[in-house]
Motif scaffolding. Structure first.
Motif, PDB file in Angstrom:
ATOM      1  N   UNK A   1       0.818  -1.213   0.000  1.00  0.00           N
ATOM      2  CA  UNK A   1       0.000   0.000   0.000  1.00  0.00           C
ATOM      3  C   UNK A   1       0.850   1.261   0.000  1.00  0.00           C
ATOM      4  N   UNK A   2       2.108   1.168   0.477  1.00  0.00           N
ATOM      5  CA  UNK A   2       2.947   2.366   0.573  1.00  0.00           C
ATOM      6  C   UNK A   2       4.002   2.409  -0.524  1.00  0.00           C
ATOM      7  N   UNK A   3       3.899   1.493  -1.481  1.00  0.00           N
ATOM      8  CA  UNK A   3       4.925   1.435  -2.543  1.00  0.00           C
ATOM      9  C   UNK A   3       4.990   2.735  -3.363  1.00  0.00           C
ATOM     10  N   UNK A   4       3.892   3.490  -3.395  1.00  0.00           N
ATOM     11  CA  UNK A   4       3.925   4.727  -4.175  1.00  0.00           C
ATOM     12  C   UNK A   4       4.843   5.781  -3.555  1.00  0.00           C
ATOM     13  N   UNK A   5       5.268   5.534  -2.311  1.00  0.00           N
ATOM     14  CA  UNK A   5       6.251   6.431  -1.673  1.00  0.00           C
ATOM     15  C   UNK A   5       7.688   6.037  -2.045  1.00  0.00           C
ATOM     16  N   UNK A   6       7.821   5.022  -2.839  1.00  0.00           N
ATOM     17  CA  UNK A   6       9.162   4.542  -3.204  1.00  0.00           C
ATOM     18  C   UNK A   6       9.476   3.246  -2.481  1.00  0.00           C
ATOM     19  N   UNK A   7      10.334   2.458  -3.106  1.00  0.00           N
ATOM     20  CA  UNK A   7      10.660   1.134  -2.560  1.00  0.00           C
ATOM     21  C   UNK A   7      11.291   1.230  -1.177  1.00  0.00           C
ATOM     22  N   UNK A   8      12.203   2.205  -1.004  1.00  0.00           N
ATOM     23  CA  UNK A   8      12.932   2.323   0.261  1.00  0.00           C
ATOM     24  C   UNK A   8      11.980   2.654   1.407  1.00  0.00           C
ATOM     25  N   UNK A   9      11.124   3.657   1.179  1.00  0.00           N
ATOM     26  CA  UNK A   9      10.177   4.077   2.220  1.00  0.00           C
ATOM     27  C   UNK A   9       9.231   2.928   2.563  1.00  0.00           C
ATOM     28  N   UNK A  10       8.710   2.264   1.530  1.00  0.00           N
ATOM     29  CA  UNK A  10       7.769   1.165   1.749  1.00  0.00           C
ATOM     30  C   UNK A  10       8.435   0.044   2.555  1.00  0.00           C
ATOM     31  N   UNK A  11       9.694  -0.273   2.188  1.00  0.00           N
ATOM     32  CA  UNK A  11      10.394  -1.341   2.903  1.00  0.00           C
ATOM     33  C   UNK A  11      10.632  -0.953   4.354  1.00  0.00           C
ATOM     34  N   UNK A  12      11.077   0.290   4.567  1.00  0.00           N
ATOM     35  CA  UNK A  12      11.355   0.728   5.942  1.00  0.00           C
ATOM     36  C   UNK A  12      10.078   0.726   6.782  1.00  0.00           C
ATOM     37  N   UNK A  13       8.976   1.211   6.199  1.00  0.00           N
ATOM     38  CA  UNK A  13       7.697   1.215   6.931  1.00  0.00           C
ATOM     39  C   UNK A  13       7.279  -0.215   7.281  1.00  0.00           C
ATOM     40  N   UNK A  14       7.464  -1.121   6.318  1.00  0.00           N
ATOM     41  CA  UNK A  14       7.086  -2.519   6.545  1.00  0.00           C
ATOM     42  C   UNK A  14       7.931  -3.119   7.664  1.00  0.00           C
ATOM     43  N   UNK A  15       9.253  -2.870   7.615  1.00  0.00           N
ATOM     44  CA  UNK A  15      10.136  -3.415   8.647  1.00  0.00           C
ATOM     45  C   UNK A  15       9.764  -2.837  10.011  1.00  0.00           C
ATOM     46  N   UNK A  16       9.503  -1.518  10.032  1.00  0.00           N
ATOM     47  CA  UNK A  16       9.133  -0.859  11.288  1.00  0.00           C
ATOM     48  C   UNK A  16       7.850  -1.484  11.847  1.00  0.00           C
ATOM     49  N   UNK A  17       6.874  -1.669  10.958  1.00  0.00           N
ATOM     50  CA  UNK A  17       5.602  -2.258  11.382  1.00  0.00           C
ATOM     51  C   UNK A  17       5.805  -3.630  12.006  1.00  0.00           C
ATOM     52  N   UNK A  18       6.590  -4.478  11.335  1.00  0.00           N
ATOM     53  CA  UNK A  18       6.829  -5.832  11.845  1.00  0.00           C
ATOM     54  C   UNK A  18       7.533  -5.811  13.188  1.00  0.00           C
TER      55      UNK A  18
END
Lengths: 207, 321
Positions: free
Chosen positions: B94-111
């Motif tokens: 859902x956050x991929x539109x912010x860029x791969x790096x941001x989406x990955x960091x958000x996902x890692x943070x969430x987990x």
């Protein structure tokens, strides 16, 4: 000891009262009056998970945890259907026997070899799911004995069915058994006071 | 705490010796049984099959590495792995539109946050990890349904293809698994935090008496587990390009199976990340052999369960001596 005991009774009783009150008050939310069918339906839902909860509860009172119940449930259902095509009673007996055997093997490993219950029942859960899958070929199996299927869910006195009555009877008899001397509950109590606690994942640490 | 009173526990010296002898024997027996069956199986000894084995072990393996630390720290198992990985995958897509790096960091943070909170309850308030994580699994699974509205979450934009790259013919997830396994092993063997994990898992009361930060150590183990779960979720999302509420399937059970087959004791205090890696690969090899020989999915799962049961009993019986 005394306050703990009282809490042990008050919390489930309060939960039950809360659920019943919420059930009675549902017309306020839906605007539709409660019917006897609603009560029947609620009891059917209770029967769906009641016996499984009894199974898990029994192991938790003994200070262990059975993660395999859903696996045994799936295999039991498969076997009851496969073995019960000619006679539903035969299917039931075979399924209950297999379920008892599955539980006894795990219980033997846990009690005699003192293997912690969580990994044993988890491994059994995986194996039983595989077994259920292998028996059915991954497809849902239909029970062709329509008469038996209809009988299990037919209404008795408006709100009950054989299914829910069996679950209620099991709950009540289990309740009186667990209060008797030499019961699982009392064994667990004396074990807890006699020796050092076993596994760190035992289910019911009161203190 | 009262570090003046307690001398360092004598257990410290022997904790990290995990009886390699007996396990090596068990492993040898298994290889003797498995090897002839495997090499006589058609198409087993091909490069493509080796790749398939590693690829199928990768995602479960990454989660299992994290679960190893949780088990060593004495927190048994988490029953919420599938749900957490699913939510992470949804957040990532859902956050991929912010860029791969941001989406990955958000996902890692969430987990990490979702899982570390559970570690907090286990570490500081002595919550029963199994009961807690079953409840957390329901809550997180409910969150996934709420987040997705019950419909599949598709990628907000492209850019995740890099995660599906196959350098040298192997999926990127395989390299990540190897890196995480080595990193986890290094943390366990060579850092203070790692040694504390073993001590807390071996005897929580003694660790507390010795002045170890039991709560913090437990949270660190769970946070690392959350990181591994999030990495799994991100790879799952990239591979499937959309996420449904049952995206992660039987990840919870598969990961625990890999940890247990690796010989880590459920009670904590013993185990290793590299052995978990071995467990994940072993399960993958056995499933592969059964698949190539034409056995059904049900039989593969059945054999996996029996293998886990056998290893659990063996590790326990050996461990008592």
């Amino acid at each position: 000891m005394r306050p703990a005991l009282r809490q042990e009774r008050i919390v489930p009783a309060a939960a039950l009262v809360l659920v019943v009150v919420a059930f009675v008050l549902t017309p306020l939310g839906t605007g539709l009056p409660l019917t006897t069918f609603d009560v029947y339906n609620a009891l059917q839902g209770f029967a769906q998970i009641g016996l499984l909860a009894l199974a898990v509860g029994l192991t938790m009172i003994a200070g262990e945890f059975d993660l395999s119940v859903v696996g045994t449930y799936a295999v039991g259902g498969m076997i009851a259907v496969q073995a019960g095509q000619s006679s539903a009673v035969l299917g039931l007996l075979v399924a209950v026997a297999v379920g008892a055997a599955v539980g006894a093997v795990q219980g033997a490993l846990i009690a005699w070899l003192r293997v912690p219950s969580v990994p044993v029942t988890l491994a059994a859960y995986i194996a039983l799911l595989g077994l259920a899958y292998a028996i059915s070929g991954g497809l849902s199996v239909t029970f062709t004995n329509r008469a038996a299927t209809l009988w299990v869910d037919h209404t008795i006195a408006g709100v009950f069915s054989p299914r829910s009555l069996v679950t209620l009877a099991a709950s009540c008899s289990w309740r009186s058994c667990s209060a008797a001397p030499g019961s699982v509950r009392n064994c667990a109590r004396s074990a807890a006071t006699a020796g050092p606690a076993g596994s760190p994942v035992s289910g019911s640490n009161a203190s | 705490m009262m570090s003046l009173l307690a001398s360092p526990p004598a257990a410290a010296a022997r904790v990290r010796r995990a009886r390699p002898g007996s396990l090596a024997v068990a492993l040898a027996v298994l290889v003797v049984v498995l090897l002839p069956v495997a090499v006589t199986t058609e198409r087993f000894l091909t490069l493509g099959n080796a790749r398939a084995i590693l690829a199928s072990a990768a995602l479960v393996g990454i989660t299992a590495i994290g679960a190893t630390l949780v088990m060593i720290a004495g927190s048994a198992v988490s029953m919420a792995a599938s749900q957490t990985a699913t939510v992470v995958a949804m957040v990532f897509l859902a956050t991929l539109d912010q860029g791969l790096l941001v989406a990955t960091l958000l996902a890692l943070l969430g987990g990490v946050v979702l899982t570390a909170v559970q570690g907090l309850a286990v570490g500081y308030w002595e919550a029963n990890p199994i009961v807690l994580t079953i409840a957390a699994g329901f809550a997180i699974g409910g969150g996934a349904i709420w987040f997705s509205g019950g419909t599949p979450v598709s990628a907000a934009s492209g850019g995740y293809d890099v995660l599906n790259a196959t350098p040298l013919g192997l999926p990127l997830a395989v390299y990540v698994l190897l890196v995480l396994a080595v990193l986890a092993e290094w943390i366990l063997r060579r850092t203070t935090a790692g040694r504390q994990l073993y001590l807390v898992g071996e005897n929580r009361a003694a660790a507390r008496a010795a002045g170890l930060p039991v709560g913090r150590v437990t949270v660190v183990a769970w946070a690392f587990f959350g990181l591994c779960l999030a990495v799994t979720g991100v790879f799952l999302a990239a591979f499937n390009t959309s996420a449904t509420t049952n995206l992660a399937g039987t990840l919870t059970l598969d990961a625990i199976a890999a940890v247990l087959v690796g010989g880590t004791a459920i009670a904590g205090g013993k185990g290793s990340a590299l052995r978990t890696l071995g467990g994940a690969v072993l399960i993958s090899v056995i499933s592969d052999v059964l698949l190539l020989r034409g056995y059904s999915t049900g039989v593969q799962i059945l054999v996996k369960g029996i293998l886990v049961l056998a290893v659990v009993v063996l590790v326990h019986v050996r461990g008592r001596r």
